[in-house]
Design an enzyme around this catalytic site. Sequence first.
Site, short mmCIF file in Angstrom:
data_model
loop_
_atom_site.label_atom_id
_atom_site.label_comp_id
_atom_site.label_asym_id
_atom_site.label_seq_id
_atom_site.Cartn_x
_atom_site.Cartn_y
_atom_site.Cartn_z
N ARG A 75 46.43 33.79 93.56
CA ARG A 75 47.55 33.20 94.30
C ARG A 75 47.55 33.70 95.74
O ARG A 75 47.80 32.97 96.68
CB ARG A 75 48.90 33.59 93.67
CG ARG A 75 49.08 33.29 92.21
CD ARG A 75 49.50 31.88 91.94
NE ARG A 75 48.41 30.95 92.04
CZ ARG A 75 47.41 30.83 91.14
NH1 ARG A 75 47.37 31.60 90.07
NH2 ARG A 75 46.46 29.94 91.29
N GLY A 105 63.09 21.90 98.15
CA GLY A 105 61.91 22.21 97.36
C GLY A 105 62.15 23.15 96.20
O GLY A 105 61.26 23.92 95.84
N THR A 106 63.31 23.05 95.60
CA THR A 106 63.56 23.91 94.43
C THR A 106 64.18 23.10 93.29
O THR A 106 65.06 22.26 93.53
CB THR A 106 64.47 25.11 94.77
OG1 THR A 106 64.87 25.75 93.56
CG2 THR A 106 65.69 24.74 95.58
N SER A 107 63.69 23.36 92.08
CA SER A 107 64.24 22.68 90.91
C SER A 107 65.60 23.26 90.52
O SER A 107 66.26 22.73 89.65
CB SER A 107 63.27 22.81 89.73
OG SER A 107 63.08 24.18 89.43
N HIS A 110 62.65 36.74 95.51
CA HIS A 110 61.68 36.94 94.43
C HIS A 110 60.46 37.76 94.87
O HIS A 110 59.43 37.75 94.19
CB HIS A 110 61.22 35.59 93.86
CG HIS A 110 62.28 34.91 93.04
ND1 HIS A 110 62.27 33.57 92.75
CD2 HIS A 110 63.40 35.41 92.45
CE1 HIS A 110 63.34 33.26 92.01
NE2 HIS A 110 64.03 34.36 91.82
N TYR A 117 47.55 37.07 90.29
CA TYR A 117 48.18 37.19 91.62
C TYR A 117 47.14 37.31 92.73
O TYR A 117 47.39 36.86 93.85
CB TYR A 117 49.19 38.34 91.65
CG TYR A 117 50.45 37.93 90.92
CD1 TYR A 117 51.37 37.06 91.52
CD2 TYR A 117 50.70 38.35 89.63
CE1 TYR A 117 52.51 36.64 90.84
CE2 TYR A 117 51.84 37.94 88.94
CZ TYR A 117 52.73 37.09 89.55
OH TYR A 117 53.86 36.65 88.88
#
Length: 235
Positions: free
Chosen positions: A61, A175-177, A109, A58
């Site tokens: 990231r 932009g999301t699966s 999230h 992280y």
Amino acid sequence: MSELMKEKIVIFSGAGISAESGLRTFRDMNGLWNEYSVEDVASPAGWAANPSLVLRFYNERRKAVLEARPNAAHYAIAKLEERFNVVVVTQNIDDLHERGGSSTIIHVHGEILKARSSLDPALIYPLSTPDIELGDCCGKGSQLRPHVVWFGEQVLHMDEAEQHFATASKILTVGTSLSVYPAAGLVGFAKTSAEKYLVSPDSQEPPPGYRLLQGKATAVVPRVVTCWLEGRKPS
Ligand code: NAD
């Protein structure tokens, strides 16, 4: 006009909206899961087994997020506030919607630029340095961890997000699966009468009632925003 009297738009974003800002998605071909295992870096068991690996993952990231800049899609979404009551519900842990100028953002999230206590989830701190190190502690003396929802953990602010989906007259999902649940299930709370779109560069199957607008976020989202600000439906 007061915010409450304005028509409500929900923007539902995922990793793909930040891809053109240089932040990698998790599931695309070059996605992060090809290099790391989900269990190792994004689960309570991984944290228990190797907290320094999780912190390092992280921290990397977080550095990428701090170096990234909002793109035309983030900026266009903020522009919608000129005419609409806009609520951004995002699965992203970056702060590019905030820096793009949006004012109401629900992070289901979590947020990578915050740390939280590993003992008491209510103890959340903005980070003043890019890294969380082993030995950095909360006010109660327990190790700090990223304020990010891991697989198997409770997703945040879902009741509030469901309520916004259920009361919006326009929804733009980008932009999301739509493969990470329960967040992906939010699209199902939309009103039948709402105008609903999915923006994706792939020939992704849109959820029932949604129309696919195929293309990259920076090309399609500003076009949709212009149409909505001019009172037209995007074609
Ligand atoms: P995902 O990786 O599962 O899916 C990304 C989607 O974005 C794909 O459907 C892909 O086709 C699409 N996409 C790729 N480039 C695009 C572009 N230029 N324009 C529009 N769409 C594009 O992502 P997800 O559905 O958000 O789920 C993965 C989880 O990973 C999320 O919960 C999120 O928290 C997390 N994540 C967040 C970030 C971030 O904060 N920037 C980055 C990676 C992963």
